[in-house]
Design a protein around this motif. Structure first.
Motif, short mmCIF file in Angstrom:
data_model
loop_
_atom_site.label_atom_id
_atom_site.label_comp_id
_atom_site.label_asym_id
_atom_site.label_seq_id
_atom_site.Cartn_x
_atom_site.Cartn_y
_atom_site.Cartn_z
N ASN A 1 1.02 -1.31 -0.14
CA ASN A 1 0.16 0.07 -0.01
C ASN A 1 1.01 1.31 -0.12
OD1 ASN A 1 -2.69 -1.21 0.11
ND2 ASN A 1 -2.22 -1.87 2.21
N ASN A 2 2.06 1.45 0.37
CA ASN A 2 2.70 2.65 0.55
C ASN A 2 4.02 2.60 -0.08
OD1 ASN A 2 0.77 3.33 2.63
ND2 ASN A 2 1.83 2.00 4.09
N LEU A 3 4.69 1.60 -0.68
CA LEU A 3 5.81 1.65 -1.41
C LEU A 3 5.84 1.26 -2.77
CD1 LEU A 3 8.18 -0.41 1.38
CD2 LEU A 3 7.51 2.17 1.23
N HIS A 4 6.80 1.56 -3.46
CA HIS A 4 6.92 1.32 -5.10
C HIS A 4 7.86 0.35 -5.26
CE1 HIS A 4 9.37 5.05 -4.67
NE2 HIS A 4 9.81 4.50 -5.71
N GLY A 5 7.67 -0.34 -6.52
CA GLY A 5 8.80 -1.13 -7.05
C GLY A 5 8.94 -2.38 -6.72
N ALA A 6 8.07 -3.05 -5.72
CA ALA A 6 8.23 -4.49 -5.24
C ALA A 6 6.79 -4.94 -5.25
CB ALA A 6 8.92 -4.51 -4.14
N LYS A 7 6.63 -6.37 -5.15
CA LYS A 7 5.29 -6.97 -4.66
C LYS A 7 5.56 -8.27 -4.08
CE LYS A 7 4.95 -9.39 -9.48
NZ LYS A 7 4.17 -9.30 -10.36
N VAL A 8 4.82 -8.90 -3.29
CA VAL A 8 5.05 -10.23 -2.54
C VAL A 8 4.38 -11.28 -3.40
CG1 VAL A 8 4.46 -11.52 -0.72
CG2 VAL A 8 4.95 -9.10 -0.43
N THR A 9 5.52 -12.22 -3.77
CA THR A 9 4.78 -13.36 -4.76
C THR A 9 5.10 -14.60 -4.17
OG1 THR A 9 7.01 -13.52 -5.62
CG2 THR A 9 5.74 -12.22 -6.76
N ALA A 10 5.37 -14.68 -2.78
CA ALA A 10 5.42 -16.03 -2.14
C ALA A 10 5.58 -15.68 -0.50
CB ALA A 10 6.69 -16.78 -2.32
N ILE A 11 4.72 -16.60 0.04
CA ILE A 11 4.76 -16.56 1.59
C ILE A 11 4.86 -18.08 2.26
CG2 ILE A 11 3.13 -16.03 3.41
CD1 ILE A 11 2.22 -13.51 2.20
N TYR A 12 5.48 -18.01 3.19
CA TYR A 12 5.59 -19.09 4.00
C TYR A 12 5.53 -18.91 5.44
CZ TYR A 12 7.18 -23.30 6.47
OH TYR A 12 7.60 -24.51 7.30
N ASP A 13 4.73 -19.60 6.28
CA ASP A 13 4.77 -19.56 7.91
C ASP A 13 4.76 -21.00 8.17
OD1 ASP A 13 4.40 -17.65 10.06
OD2 ASP A 13 3.60 -19.61 10.60
N ILE A 14 5.36 -21.48 9.36
CA ILE A 14 4.98 -22.87 9.83
C ILE A 14 3.74 -23.02 10.12
CG2 ILE A 14 5.49 -22.08 12.35
CD1 ILE A 14 7.27 -24.56 12.60
N ASN A 15 2.79 -21.95 10.39
CA ASN A 15 1.51 -22.19 10.66
C ASN A 15 0.76 -21.99 9.22
OD1 ASN A 15 -1.50 -22.06 11.27
ND2 ASN A 15 -0.90 -20.80 12.97
N LYS A 16 0.39 -23.00 8.56
CA LYS A 16 -0.21 -22.42 7.25
C LYS A 16 -1.39 -21.51 7.25
CE LYS A 16 -2.12 -24.94 3.24
NZ LYS A 16 -2.54 -26.00 2.43
N SER A 17 -1.99 -21.65 8.26
CA SER A 17 -3.32 -20.74 8.48
C SER A 17 -3.02 -19.13 8.43
CB SER A 17 -4.21 -21.09 9.53
OG SER A 17 -3.82 -20.99 10.62
N ALA A 18 -1.81 -19.11 9.18
CA ALA A 18 -1.24 -17.47 9.37
C ALA A 18 -0.97 -17.18 7.76
CB ALA A 18 -0.10 -17.64 10.22
N ALA A 19 -0.38 -18.09 7.02
CA ALA A 19 0.17 -17.63 5.61
C ALA A 19 -0.99 -17.35 4.84
CB ALA A 19 0.97 -18.66 5.05
N GLU A 20 -2.13 -18.17 4.97
CA GLU A 20 -3.53 -17.79 4.41
C GLU A 20 -4.23 -16.77 4.57
OE1 GLU A 20 -4.45 -22.72 3.49
OE2 GLU A 20 -5.09 -21.64 5.23
N GLN A 21 -4.09 -16.46 5.88
CA GLN A 21 -4.77 -15.23 6.48
C GLN A 21 -4.00 -13.92 6.04
OE1 GLN A 21 -4.89 -15.48 10.75
NE2 GLN A 21 -5.92 -17.32 10.68
N MET A 22 -2.77 -14.02 5.72
CA MET A 22 -2.05 -12.69 5.11
C MET A 22 -2.32 -12.62 3.73
SD MET A 22 1.98 -11.66 5.52
CE MET A 22 1.61 -11.27 7.22
N ILE A 23 -2.38 -13.53 3.07
CA ILE A 23 -2.57 -13.67 1.51
C ILE A 23 -3.87 -12.97 1.58
CG2 ILE A 23 -3.19 -15.12 -0.44
CD1 ILE A 23 -0.77 -17.25 0.80
N ASP A 24 -5.22 -13.74 2.14
CA ASP A 24 -6.29 -13.09 2.15
C ASP A 24 -6.38 -11.62 2.40
OD1 ASP A 24 -7.27 -15.62 1.23
OD2 ASP A 24 -7.94 -16.16 3.32
#
Length: 338
Positions: free
Chosen positions: A22-45
């Motif tokens: 929301n605030n920076l330019h020139g980058a994006k998130v293309t992959a996420i991993y967390d040992i708790n899969k649901s935490a990664a899914e929540q961030m993606i959503d």
């Protein structure tokens, strides 16, 4: 567009991913991993990233969709992903600390030195805070003469969890002062000492003993005391004052609007570091993006800085056992970081 792979989905990860989206330019998130899969899914959503969680750290780091790795996992889990990213020449931004042991921190430094170029930036964001930068410029310009001593305050309203430990005061809080004081005074440390003050009776964390008072002595003779309180109740506050031969320079008491009302004069105080250092978080990350996306080496706090902070923090924990002064010797600084 620089493509980030994010490891870890805790509080600080949300701060950084929100800024990237929301605030920076020139980058994006293309992959996420967390040992708790649901935490990664929540961030993606939450940030509508439109991706699936990576199945492992290795999958994320080795993904052809990831140019650079962001390490936001627990403090004692940073070393493995950093070394694996370095091995395949992917730049790394890691939250502090670089590692929790001196041996692992040195292992990371040695691996980067073998690469012959800087590829790691550590998230000691205070150097990007506009107020700290102004303080640094004031000192460097000689406006207060030679700096002789200093005073810091690092207060939090309450422990983040009831599992907050005595060592966390050093590893989560004091590490920021360790990082920034040597930068402000432009010198390395000679010794560290940490003592307990009178116990805070309102503390509810069974494994936490505080407040603590830490003393850093620099090789040039300057001394800086830091007061650490994790049960201040009123809010998150950071203070830094440097006393020179001809004057004093200090951060403003609270960089927020002062209100005069109902027979009172007051400032609001944030409850978390994200409120106080919002701008610093954004500036440090944009700087990392700007350098890495154009093939340049990052210029923020380096792996060597991360190593010296971890070294000092561990010696501070040693001092905490008996309140004695512990000498510091980091070894030869590699040319890569000079």
């Amino acid at each position: 567009m620089l493509r980030f792979g994010v490891i870890g989905c805790g509080y600080i990860s949300h701060v950084h991913v929100n800024d990237i989206v929301n605030n920076l330019h020139g980058a994006k998130v293309t992959a996420i991993y967390d040992i708790n899969k649901s935490a990664a899914e929540q961030m993606i959503d939450e940030f509508d990233l439109g991706i699936e969680p990576s199945k492992s750290i290795d999958e994320l780091i080795n993904s052809s969709e990831v140019d650079s790795v962001l390490v936001f996992s627990k403090n004692d889990t940073h070393t493995e992903p950093i070394l694996k990213a370095l091995a395949i020449d992917k730049p790394v931004f890691t939250e502090k600390p670089l590692a929790t042991t001196t041996e692992e921190a040195k292992q990371i430094v040695d691996a980067e030195v073998k690469k012959g170029k800087r590829m790691i930036q550590v998230g000691y964001m205070r150097r990007y805070d506009p107020y700290y930068q102004e303080l640094k410029q004031t000192i460097d310009n000689g406006e207060i003469g030679t700096p002789l001593m200093g005073y810091c305050r690092h207060f939090a309203p309450a422990p983040t969890t009831n599992d907050f430990q005595t060592s966390d005061v050093i590893n989560d809080s004091f590490v920021h002062e360790i990082s920034v004081v040597s930068w402000l005074f432009n010198d390395d440390y000679k010794s560290v000492q940490v003592q307990y003050a009178r116990p805070n009776s309102t503390n509810t964390a069974a494994g936490l003993k505080e407040p603590q008072v830490a003393t850093l002595k620099l090789k040039n003779g300057a001394i800086v005391n830091t007061y650490l309180d994790i049960n201040s109740h009123y809010g998150y506050e950071v203070k830094c004052q440097v006393i020179g031969e001809t004057g004093i320079a200090e951060l403003p008491d609270m960089p927020s609007t002062r209100v005069h009302k109902d027979e009172k004069i007051y400032n609001s105080v944030p409850l978390e570091s994200g409120g106080r250092f919002e701008k610093a978080f954004q500036l440090e990350f944009q700087d990392f993006i700007d350098h890495v996306s154009t093939g340049k080496e990052p210029t923020g706090p380096s792996a060597w800085t991360g190593y010296t902070v971890t070294f000092t923090a561990n010696k501070a924990l040693e001092s905490l056992k008996n309140g004695q002064i512990v000498d510091l010797e980091f070894g030869q600084k590699p040319d890569l970081y000079k």
